[in-house]
Scaffold this motif. Sequence first.
Motif, PDB file in Angstrom:
ATOM      1  N   SER A  23       0.648  -1.271   0.059  1.00  0.00           N
ATOM      2  CA  SER A  23       0.124  -0.021   0.071  1.00  0.00           C
ATOM      3  C   SER A  23       1.020   1.268  -0.036  1.00  0.00           C
ATOM      4  N   ILE A  24       2.120   1.021   0.375  1.00  0.00           N
ATOM      5  CA  ILE A  24       3.115   2.268   0.352  1.00  0.00           C
ATOM      6  C   ILE A  24       3.743   1.914  -0.703  1.00  0.00           C
ATOM      7  N   PRO A  25       4.095   2.891  -1.706  1.00  0.00           N
ATOM      8  CA  PRO A  25       4.815   2.830  -3.076  1.00  0.00           C
ATOM      9  C   PRO A  25       6.597   2.357  -2.893  1.00  0.00           C
ATOM     10  N   ILE A  26       6.948   2.930  -1.590  1.00  0.00           N
ATOM     11  CA  ILE A  26       8.430   2.677  -1.364  1.00  0.00           C
ATOM     12  C   ILE A  26       8.739   1.255  -0.611  1.00  0.00           C
ATOM     13  N   TYR A  27       7.520   0.567  -0.121  1.00  0.00           N
ATOM     14  CA  TYR A  27       7.836  -0.365   0.495  1.00  0.00           C
ATOM     15  C   TYR A  27       7.341  -1.650  -0.118  1.00  0.00           C
ATOM     16  N   ILE A  55      -0.235  -4.041  17.589  1.00  0.00           N
ATOM     17  CA  ILE A  55      -0.810  -2.859  16.671  1.00  0.00           C
ATOM     18  C   ILE A  55       0.327  -2.519  15.232  1.00  0.00           C
ATOM     19  N   LYS A  56       1.473  -2.519  15.788  1.00  0.00           N
ATOM     20  CA  LYS A  56       2.586  -2.433  14.761  1.00  0.00           C
ATOM     21  C   LYS A  56       2.680  -3.205  13.933  1.00  0.00           C
ATOM     22  N   LEU A  57       2.521  -4.524  14.214  1.00  0.00           N
ATOM     23  CA  LEU A  57       2.941  -5.679  13.321  1.00  0.00           C
ATOM     24  C   LEU A  57       1.534  -6.131  12.606  1.00  0.00           C
ATOM     25  N   GLY A  58       0.475  -5.724  13.215  1.00  0.00           N
ATOM     26  CA  GLY A  58      -0.893  -5.845  12.428  1.00  0.00           C
ATOM     27  C   GLY A  58      -0.660  -4.937  11.253  1.00  0.00           C
ATOM     28  N   LYS A  59      -0.585  -3.551  11.515  1.00  0.00           N
ATOM     29  CA  LYS A  59      -0.358  -2.599  10.428  1.00  0.00           C
ATOM     30  C   LYS A  59       0.462  -2.835   9.324  1.00  0.00           C
ATOM     31  N   ARG A  60       1.518  -3.436   9.505  1.00  0.00           N
ATOM     32  CA  ARG A  60       2.562  -4.145   8.439  1.00  0.00           C
ATOM     33  C   ARG A  60       1.889  -5.187   7.637  1.00  0.00           C
ATOM     34  N   ILE A  61       1.122  -6.135   8.393  1.00  0.00           N
ATOM     35  CA  ILE A  61       0.444  -6.991   7.938  1.00  0.00           C
ATOM     36  C   ILE A  61      -0.770  -6.544   6.558  1.00  0.00           C
ATOM     37  N   SER A  62      -1.263  -5.622   7.334  1.00  0.00           N
ATOM     38  CA  SER A  62      -2.336  -4.865   6.510  1.00  0.00           C
ATOM     39  C   SER A  62      -1.641  -4.219   5.218  1.00  0.00           C
ATOM     40  N   LEU A  63      -0.446  -3.457   5.265  1.00  0.00           N
ATOM     41  CA  LEU A  63       0.250  -3.111   4.079  1.00  0.00           C
ATOM     42  C   LEU A  63       0.552  -3.948   3.245  1.00  0.00           C
ATOM     43  N   ILE A  64       1.179  -5.242   3.646  1.00  0.00           N
ATOM     44  CA  ILE A  64       1.302  -6.205   2.800  1.00  0.00           C
ATOM     45  C   ILE A  64       0.346  -7.052   1.814  1.00  0.00           C
TER      46      ILE A  64
END
Length: 409
Positions: A186-190, A260-269
Amino acid sequence: MGVWPGKDDFFGATMALIRLTNTYKLPMELLAKGIIYGTETVPLTAHEFSLIGDTARERDLMYESVLWYNQSAALLKMESTVDKTKTARAMKKLASSWFNYGMPSKALEVAEEALQYDTENRGLIRDLEFYRNSVKRMSENDRKKVFRRPPHPSFPYYQKYEGLCRGQIKSPREMAKLYCNYQSTSIPIYWTKVEYSNIDPPVVLFHDVISQSEIDWMIETATEQLSRSILGDVKNAGSMYSEARISENAWLADNYEMSIKLGKRISLITGLDASVRHWDTYAEPFQVLNYGLGGMYEPHHDFTKLYRDSGLEDNLLFKNSGDRVATWMFYLTDVKAGGATVFPTLKARVPAIKGAAAFWYNIKRSGVLDDRSLHAGCPLLLGTKWAANKWFRELGQAFRYGCTLDPSE
């Protein structure tokens, strides 16, 4: 203060060893030397082989009891100073297992040899006469019986499951379709590194998606809360311990900043919503799992339709959240041998690699349960396995996963 192992602990340990030798086809002679997949471990003694044979016999696993008793007797016969009484006793057990397996001719052969070690053993003399009479009554079909492991009664695909645990079973043509690439988020640079274990439906392994400090936090936090893993039991309206699932687990609520931090990362991926809410949640809290020697989870599905339809899943967190649309699994440790996640129907195999995460869908975009998502955690052969699951619920994913009216999609 620690607690001494009890009868249940002993039984669990011996059954784990039987399960491991079956799944990975471990040669008994190498176990006796303490060599497992090229790694030197503690050798098993003749007495230990006999104890494991006792457990197999108690569970009516006669094929396995023959293997373990046979190695026990072999070790006793190789000792520099042979204890004839003990050797005869071991061979008497072996003969009995051969008979119960359905091969009295082998039982007779072993009993005759055993009598040479203890010529005055009245029990052996009686057994010998019994085996001789049994051999005389054998039919022609009985004489042709071959010594082989009986097929597993529960799963017709069990052979495929165990084959996957030992290694890849896809054909070279099927393997040629698999690939790795960088996938946008969801983030172009990631971008993430993705390895495909199956194409349709997709079963993927995302590499390097959790750091060492995050792994340490998950393990340390979960260790304080670990308890024996259970299975949902629809028939008896509750939950139960089962030999189909051997592990310990703990749930990490989203009131931790790291969760919460890890959950947001999973959502991005994944593009799915990993938010854990106090009711009608979009995803479940992290479930951290620990597998010891022989720890595993037999083939199963992650969707909970039967459990929900029975009214057992009625707490506010999940009651109106729908089914488990997808599964994310962090691997928190490397595994020396065993412990892979396998999909028997798809012939797909995902190895446990520290810092990586497996991901797959359990429900099709049409809302139809995908039986192809059947998967299992292979028995752990060497080392310790830590993993962490995150299950996504249907609620909250409607505009993220997409939908279709075609039940095949």
